[in-house]
Design an enzyme around this catalytic site. Structure first.
Site, short mmCIF file in Angstrom:
data_model
loop_
_atom_site.label_atom_id
_atom_site.label_comp_id
_atom_site.label_asym_id
_atom_site.label_seq_id
_atom_site.Cartn_x
_atom_site.Cartn_y
_atom_site.Cartn_z
CB SER A 1 2.73 -9.30 -4.68
OG SER A 1 3.21 -8.79 -3.47
CE LYS B 1 -6.34 -9.38 -3.31
NZ LYS B 1 -5.43 -9.36 -2.18
#
Length: 267
Positions: free
Chosen positions: A149, A162
């Site tokens: 990111s 996740k």
């Protein structure tokens, strides 16, 4: 008057981690032909892993990748199949789709619908498509994902892995790099003559090098991180705590067109 001590220089991951910790492992990387993802892939391979790099530019990857687009699920499935046919499995996945979305700064009023849609298709859908194409294989190896990111907005890519994939032994984390020298993003976004000012604004008194992010990736893929998942890890020398923002405030809100032109004029 006290002064800052000299910063520690970047080091190679092989100076800290064993060179064979990824022996027999296979990495699947999107956005990997250049910059941060290329450096991450090179570092993972230096510890014994094999890798397939996915990109769109023929001069930076193999000819078969020329038309590959992370926005097209079937193309990613075909790439994952090629990886399985070549190496028999996938252990690690680096989703570097954000790095392929283009680097530009603009307030929302200065961002066209098409530009926004393009970024979303590459960042969000590209990440989702990468996960969908590789997840069955990563489940079998109880492997791990890293999503690249940025600290500009501390955006976490969409990744059901996740939490949902934890019971299947799959880990998923996000690396948010700060200012990294030698990358296309920094080359585009650093105003002329501002390099020293940016360096001084980083608490650890240097901008990142191409070894800094890979070192974190090596840790996250290693067994030393086998209880680390669902985390966003900023690799930025502490810059997010002193960064005053990339767009001038309130000028960027009151006069977005003028503020954007001012930024481009300084580059």
């Amino acid at each position: 008057m006290s002064v800052a001590i000299p910063p520690r220089p970047p080091i190679k991951s092989t100076e800290v981690f064993k060179k064979d910790i990824f022996e027999g492992k296979v990495l699947f990387c999107t956005g990997g032909p250049s910059g941060i993802c290329k450096a991450m892939t090179k570092s993972i391979m230096s510890h014994g892993a094999d890798a397939i790099i996915i990109g769109r530019k023929v001069d930076k990857g193999e000819a078969a990748a020329k038309e590959l687009n992370v926005r097209e699920p079937e193309q990613l499935k075909a790439a994952a199949k090629k990886c399985i046919d070549t190496f028999g499995k996938i252990d690690f996945v680096i989703c570097g789709t954000l790095l392929a979305a283009g680097n530009f700064l603009a307030p929302i009023s200065g961002l066209s619908e098409n530009a926004f849609a393009t970024v979303v298709r590459i960042d969000t859908l590209g990440t989702f498509n990468t996960i969908k194409a590789t997840l069955p294989h990563v489940r079998r190896t109880r492997g791990s994902y890293i999503h690249v990111s940025a600290t500009l907005h501390y955006y976490a890519h969409v990744s059901a892995a996740k939490a949902e994939e934890g019971p299947r032994g799959v880990r998923s984390n996000v690396i948010a790099p700060g200012p990294i020298l030698g990358t296309e993003g920094m080359d585009r976004l650093t105003p002329v003559g501002k390099k020293d000012a940016i360096t001084r604004s980083v608490p650890l008194q240097r901008q990142g090098g191409l070894d800094d992010v890979p070192n974190t990736a090596v840790f996250l893929f290693s067994e030393a991180a086998n209880w680390v998942t669902g985390q966003i890890i900023a690799v930025d020398g502490g810059a997010m705590h002193t960064n005053k923002g990339s767009l001038p405030y309130p000028d960027s809100v009151l006069d977005p067109e003028g503020a954007t032109k001012s930024i481009r004029a300084k580059m």
